[in-house]
Design an enzyme around this catalytic site. Structure first.
Site, mmCIF file in Angstrom:
data_model
loop_
_atom_site.group_PDB
_atom_site.id
_atom_site.type_symbol
_atom_site.label_atom_id
_atom_site.label_comp_id
_atom_site.label_asym_id
_atom_site.label_seq_id
_atom_site.Cartn_x
_atom_site.Cartn_y
_atom_site.Cartn_z
ATOM 1 N N GLY A 46 -0.162 -2.312 1.262
ATOM 2 C CA GLY A 46 -0.469 -3.427 0.379
ATOM 3 C C GLY A 46 -0.716 -2.933 -1.029
ATOM 4 O O GLY A 46 -1.072 -1.769 -1.232
ATOM 5 N N GLN A 51 -3.404 -2.983 -9.763
ATOM 6 C CA GLN A 51 -3.285 -1.564 -9.431
ATOM 7 C C GLN A 51 -2.128 -0.886 -10.147
ATOM 8 O O GLN A 51 -2.051 0.345 -10.139
ATOM 9 C CB GLN A 51 -3.124 -1.373 -7.914
ATOM 10 N N CYS A 88 -7.718 2.786 0.110
ATOM 11 C CA CYS A 88 -7.109 2.074 -1.022
ATOM 12 C C CYS A 88 -6.321 3.074 -1.852
ATOM 13 O O CYS A 88 -6.801 4.175 -2.116
ATOM 14 C CB CYS A 88 -8.207 1.436 -1.874
ATOM 15 N N LEU A 89 -5.119 2.684 -2.252
ATOM 16 C CA LEU A 89 -4.272 3.583 -3.044
ATOM 17 C C LEU A 89 -4.917 3.944 -4.378
ATOM 18 O O LEU A 89 -4.581 4.962 -4.975
ATOM 19 C CB LEU A 89 -2.900 2.931 -3.288
ATOM 20 N N HIS A 130 -8.036 -7.597 1.555
ATOM 21 C CA HIS A 130 -8.254 -6.439 0.674
ATOM 22 C C HIS A 130 -7.539 -6.650 -0.666
ATOM 23 O O HIS A 130 -8.118 -6.431 -1.738
ATOM 24 C CB HIS A 130 -7.739 -5.180 1.389
ATOM 25 N N GLU A 131 -6.279 -7.099 -0.601
ATOM 26 C CA GLU A 131 -5.493 -7.261 -1.840
ATOM 27 C C GLU A 131 -6.001 -8.440 -2.677
ATOM 28 O O GLU A 131 -6.035 -8.356 -3.911
ATOM 29 C CB GLU A 131 -4.006 -7.425 -1.523
ATOM 30 N N HIS A 134 -8.823 -7.430 -4.718
ATOM 31 C CA HIS A 134 -8.411 -6.718 -5.942
ATOM 32 C C HIS A 134 -8.230 -7.694 -7.102
ATOM 33 O O HIS A 134 -8.517 -7.358 -8.255
ATOM 34 C CB HIS A 134 -7.079 -5.986 -5.720
HETATM 35 NI NI NI Z 1 -6.754 -1.375 -2.519
#
Ligand code: NI
Length: 152
Positions: A46, A51, A88-89, A130-131, A134
């Protein structure tokens, strides 16, 4: 398409409340393509537009059943709860347990600007929550318990 740099924790763009998208334009479609390419390039499941430095309400996700892109996603129904490990990336090497809804219904627009309603459970439900967090400047570490850091 172009792979974009993933913004890391500490950059204020990750803490902004992202702006709604007014129209799904060709430029937005190109952005969604970049997000998908960036996510797949790092084996992510995701990614949210902030991001890659774009503070607008767009997410992509793939829980293994194909790409989902959502513009202006909103959680419209929830059920149950579930605690699982997340990462998380934007926060490499860090994981933690996060309590989420087990099932969610999410409404928004797809990459063509068409209204869609998605019923999700399991991993996809977790990714979507989660996204969408963000987009409100919320990171999983804000909600996680027993956060662990990789000590490579
Ligand atoms: Ni994330």
């Amino acid at each position: 398409m172009a792979r974009r740099e993933i913004i890391k924790e500490g950059d204020p763009v990750l803490r902004q409340v992202a702006q709604p998208v007014e129209r799904v334009t060709k430029k937005l479609t190109a952005l969604i393509n970049d997000m998908a390419e960036t996510m797949y390039a790092v084996d992510g499941v995701g990614l949210a537009a902030p991001q890659i430095g774009e503070p607008i309400r767009v997410i992509v996700a793939d829980a293994g059943d194909g790409l989902i892109a959502l513009v202006n996603p909103v959680i419209t129904k929830t059920d149950g709860e579930d605690i699982e490990v997340e990462g998380c990336l934007s926060i490499p090497g860090v994981t933690g347990y996060v309590k989420r809804y087990a099932q969610v219904q999410v409404q928004g627009l797809n990459e063509k600007g068409k209204p869609v309603k998605i019923q999700a459970d399991g991993l996809l439900a977790r990714i979507l929550q989660h996204e969408i967090d963000h987009l409100d400047g919320i990171l999983f570490i804000d909600k996680a318990t027993s956060v662990a850091e990789d000590t490579e």
